[in-house]
Design a protein around this motif. Structure first.
Motif, PDB file in Angstrom:
ATOM      1  N   TRP A  68       0.880  -1.212   0.019  1.00 16.99           N
ATOM      2  CA  TRP A  68       0.045  -0.086   0.030  1.00 16.99           C
ATOM      3  C   TRP A  68       0.987   1.216   0.038  1.00 16.99           C
ATOM      4  N   ILE A  69       0.363   2.298  -0.743  1.00 14.85           N
ATOM      5  CA  ILE A  69       0.854   3.719  -0.622  1.00 14.85           C
ATOM      6  C   ILE A  69      -0.314   4.409   0.283  1.00 14.85           C
ATOM      7  N   VAL A  70      -0.209   5.077   1.265  1.00 13.36           N
ATOM      8  CA  VAL A  70      -1.239   5.926   1.957  1.00 13.36           C
ATOM      9  C   VAL A  70      -0.685   7.555   1.756  1.00 13.36           C
ATOM     10  N   VAL A  71      -1.771   8.164   1.735  1.00 16.25           N
ATOM     11  CA  VAL A  71      -1.472   9.720   1.583  1.00 16.25           C
ATOM     12  C   VAL A  71      -2.604  10.069   2.509  1.00 16.25           C
ATOM     13  N   SER A  72      -2.231  11.116   3.621  1.00 14.60           N
ATOM     14  CA  SER A  72      -3.250  11.382   4.529  1.00 14.60           C
ATOM     15  C   SER A  72      -2.987  12.967   4.827  1.00 14.60           C
ATOM     16  N   THR A  73      -4.017  13.537   5.217  1.00 11.17           N
ATOM     17  CA  THR A  73      -4.084  15.024   5.809  1.00 11.17           C
ATOM     18  C   THR A  73      -5.326  15.154   6.630  1.00 11.17           C
ATOM     19  N   PRO A  74      -5.117  16.010   7.614  1.00  6.92           N
ATOM     20  CA  PRO A  74      -6.290  16.590   8.418  1.00  6.92           C
ATOM     21  C   PRO A  74      -7.011  17.706   7.778  1.00  6.92           C
ATOM     22  N   ARG A  75      -8.394  17.721   8.003  1.00  6.65           N
ATOM     23  CA  ARG A  75      -9.222  18.722   7.489  1.00  6.65           C
ATOM     24  C   ARG A  75      -9.808  19.832   8.518  1.00  6.65           C
ATOM     25  N   SER A  76      -9.942  19.405   9.941  1.00  8.65           N
ATOM     26  CA  SER A  76     -10.506  19.995  10.767  1.00  8.65           C
ATOM     27  C   SER A  76      -9.479  21.096  11.418  1.00  8.65           C
ATOM     28  N   GLY A  77     -10.094  22.092  12.254  1.00  4.36           N
ATOM     29  CA  GLY A  77      -9.191  22.963  12.700  1.00  4.36           C
ATOM     30  C   GLY A  77     -10.265  24.029  13.621  1.00  4.36           C
ATOM     31  N   TRP A  78      -9.626  25.000  14.204  1.00  4.44           N
ATOM     32  CA  TRP A  78     -10.412  25.833  15.229  1.00  4.44           C
ATOM     33  C   TRP A  78     -11.170  27.018  14.260  1.00  4.44           C
TER      34      TRP A  78
ATOM     35  N   CYS B 284      -8.564  11.227   5.330  1.00  6.30           N
ATOM     36  CA  CYS B 284      -8.455  12.626   5.725  1.00  6.30           C
ATOM     37  C   CYS B 284      -9.364  12.651   7.133  1.00  6.30           C
ATOM     38  N   ASN B 285      -8.694  13.324   8.088  1.00  4.64           N
ATOM     39  CA  ASN B 285      -9.082  13.199   9.393  1.00  4.64           C
ATOM     40  C   ASN B 285      -9.869  14.193  10.011  1.00  4.64           C
ATOM     41  N   SER B 286     -10.904  14.170  10.914  1.00  2.00           N
ATOM     42  CA  SER B 286     -11.352  15.197  11.408  1.00  2.00           C
ATOM     43  C   SER B 286     -10.615  14.870  12.938  1.00  2.00           C
ATOM     44  N   GLY B 287     -11.104  15.941  13.959  1.00  5.12           N
ATOM     45  CA  GLY B 287     -10.550  15.673  15.259  1.00  5.12           C
ATOM     46  C   GLY B 287      -9.220  16.343  15.520  1.00  5.12           C
ATOM     47  N   HIS B 288      -8.553  16.648  14.550  1.00  2.00           N
ATOM     48  CA  HIS B 288      -7.057  17.154  14.648  1.00  2.00           C
ATOM     49  C   HIS B 288      -6.723  18.194  15.683  1.00  2.00           C
ATOM     50  N   GLU B 289      -7.622  18.976  16.041  1.00  2.26           N
ATOM     51  CA  GLU B 289      -7.415  20.050  16.958  1.00  2.26           C
ATOM     52  C   GLU B 289      -7.535  19.318  18.470  1.00  2.26           C
ATOM     53  N   TYR B 290      -7.954  18.135  18.622  1.00  4.14           N
ATOM     54  CA  TYR B 290      -8.169  17.574  19.816  1.00  4.14           C
ATOM     55  C   TYR B 290      -6.919  16.560  19.974  1.00  4.14           C
ATOM     56  N   GLU B 291      -5.658  17.242  19.716  1.00  3.62           N
ATOM     57  CA  GLU B 291      -4.517  16.157  19.649  1.00  3.62           C
ATOM     58  C   GLU B 291      -4.574  15.025  18.735  1.00  3.62           C
TER      59      GLU B 291
END
Length: 431
Positions: free
Chosen positions: A241-251, A285-292
């Motif tokens: 596998w090749i994985v590419v990730s990024t967060p999308r959430s923030g304050w 692509c992840n939510s919850g980023h601002e909660y560590e």
């Protein structure tokens, strides 16, 4: 601020010539697409986890993955939230707004009162703190997280010494309040904590010199609500596998903080199926980023391909290509260049390739080995045992500030940076 228009971003990358579509270069089409993606992301407004903007953005990104041929899931996630009602500090007739530090420990509706006592960045107070309101004067920095020792230590010390509440001045480049990431599972502090903009701090620092009476009110509605991560898979049965990730959430709107990473992630998702024919591909692509990094941790546990089946993981974090600014003599003034406080981290065997591909890109031109430096979600990826990784992260001047808007990002700079990451992904796939 209303979402920026497509026209505004295309002006930044150069208007396309009025010729037949076949005559438009690949580079111009990519620049136009990235400008559109940036404008779309900013148009969703606030990206706080589980809120309307975060959800709308997540559904959009899921639809883009489906259009690129991925099988998409949206795993549910529980995140904290708060809706401020009345959040302020008052001394006499002077009032200033506070940003409540999550997970919020609210005050009674009438607030809590006591003498205002200044606490320096080392936790030293100039008067007893029992029953007091502690005014923590943080040192100047581009702040990001309340877990940072220079933030957490003086706040913890103030409560240990008996303070009723803490107000922290987030001294930084913009003079605005800087929201701080927090633990997403339990409150971090023993009592109410509010964040105060440096531009509002002067009357309260003056009051603290005489230990004048102050009232802090943090009246909020809060709890937990549903959010979701996004994962798109293209399982070709290759076993690697090749994985590419990024967060999308923030304050806040997160234009400079998250916009570049989202645009890069989408660009790679659209070109990866043809570019990586010998691999299985996953885009997270992840939510919850601002909660560590709450969402990223859930993805690693539940949906990410296992380390032993993963050939390479690319993580696109904060400040991929935020705008640089002059600061000082005339306040903040935007520059055409890119903020150099962005860090490229790669597994040691990829260092020569990264140095070559990112030469001339401010900050990224000096990559770090992953066994020496990492931050944010990339740290969790490395700790989980993925053998070959690369990631970008940084803190631009408007990081975690409400004014992180269209002024803070330039589509042309993002396009240039994305091109280098596309080449790095192709090179890592062959390594």
């Amino acid at each position: 601020m209303n979402g920026p228009t497509r026209r505004g971003f295309l002006a930044g990358v150069g208007a396309l010539p009025l010729t037949a579509a076949a005559a438009v270069s690949v580079e111009e089409r990519e620049a136009s697409s990235i400008a559109d993606d940036l404008a779309r992301y900013m148009g969703f407004g606030s990206k706080r986890s589980g809120g309307a903007g975060d959800a709308a953005c997540g559904h959009w990104l899921a639809s883009e993955l489906e259009a690129a041929g991925f099988a998409v899931e949206k795993p549910a996630l529980s995140v904290p939230y708060f809706d401020p009602a009345r959040c302020e500090i008052g001394v006499g007739e002077v009032r200033a707004p506070l940003w409540p530090q999550p997970i919020v420990m609210p005050t009674p509706d009438a607030g809590v009162s006591g003498p205002l006592v200044r606490v320096d960045g080392t936790g030293r107070a100039d008067a007893p703190l029992t029953g007091a309101i502690a005014l923590v004067d943080l040192p100047y920095n581009r702040w990001s997280s309340a877990l940072a020792k220079p933030v957490r230590a003086p706040v913890d010390a103030a409560f240990a010494a008996g303070a009723k509440a803490v107000v922290a001045i987030t001294n930084g480049p913009t003079g605005k309040v800087i929201a701080l990431n927090a633990d997403g599972r339990a409150p971090m502090f023993a009592g109410p904590v509010g964040l105060l903009a440096p531009t509002d701090a002067a009357p309260f620092l003056a009051a603290a010199m005489t230990h004048g009476a102050a009232t802090v009110t943090l009246a909020v509605k809060g709890g937990r609500r549903a959010a979701f991560n996004v994962i798109g898979r293209m399982d070709r049965g290759k076993g690697k596998w090749i994985v590419v990730s990024t967060p999308r959430s923030g304050w806040f709107g997160c234009a400079g903080e998250r916009g570049g990473g989202i645009a890069a992630w989408l660009d790679l998702a659209r070109c990866a199926p043809a570019m990586l024919p010998d691999h299985d591909i996953a885009f997270l692509c992840n939510s919850g980023h601002e909660y560590e990094n709450l969402g990223a941790e859930e993805s690693l546990k539940a949906v990410a391909p296992p380390p032993h089946k993963t050939h390479f993981w690319l993580h696109l974090g904060a400040n991929l290509a935020a705008r640089d600014w002059h600061e000082g003599l005339f306040g903040l003034s935007p520059l055409p260049g890119t903020d150099s406080q962005r860090y490229l981290v790669v597994s040691p065997p990829l260092l020569p390739t990264a140095r070559r591909l990112f030469a001339g890109l401010a900050g990224l031109e000096a990559p770090y080995p992953s066994d020496k430096l990492s931050a944010g979600e990339l740290t969790a990826i490395i700790a989980a045992g993925y053998p070959s990784v690369a990631g970008v992260f940084g803190v631009h001047r408007f990081h975690h500030v409400a004014e992180d808007d269209a002024r803070c990002i330039d589509a042309a700079a993002v396009t240039t940076t994305v091109a280098a990451f596309r080449q790095l992904l192709a090179a890592a796939a062959k390594a």
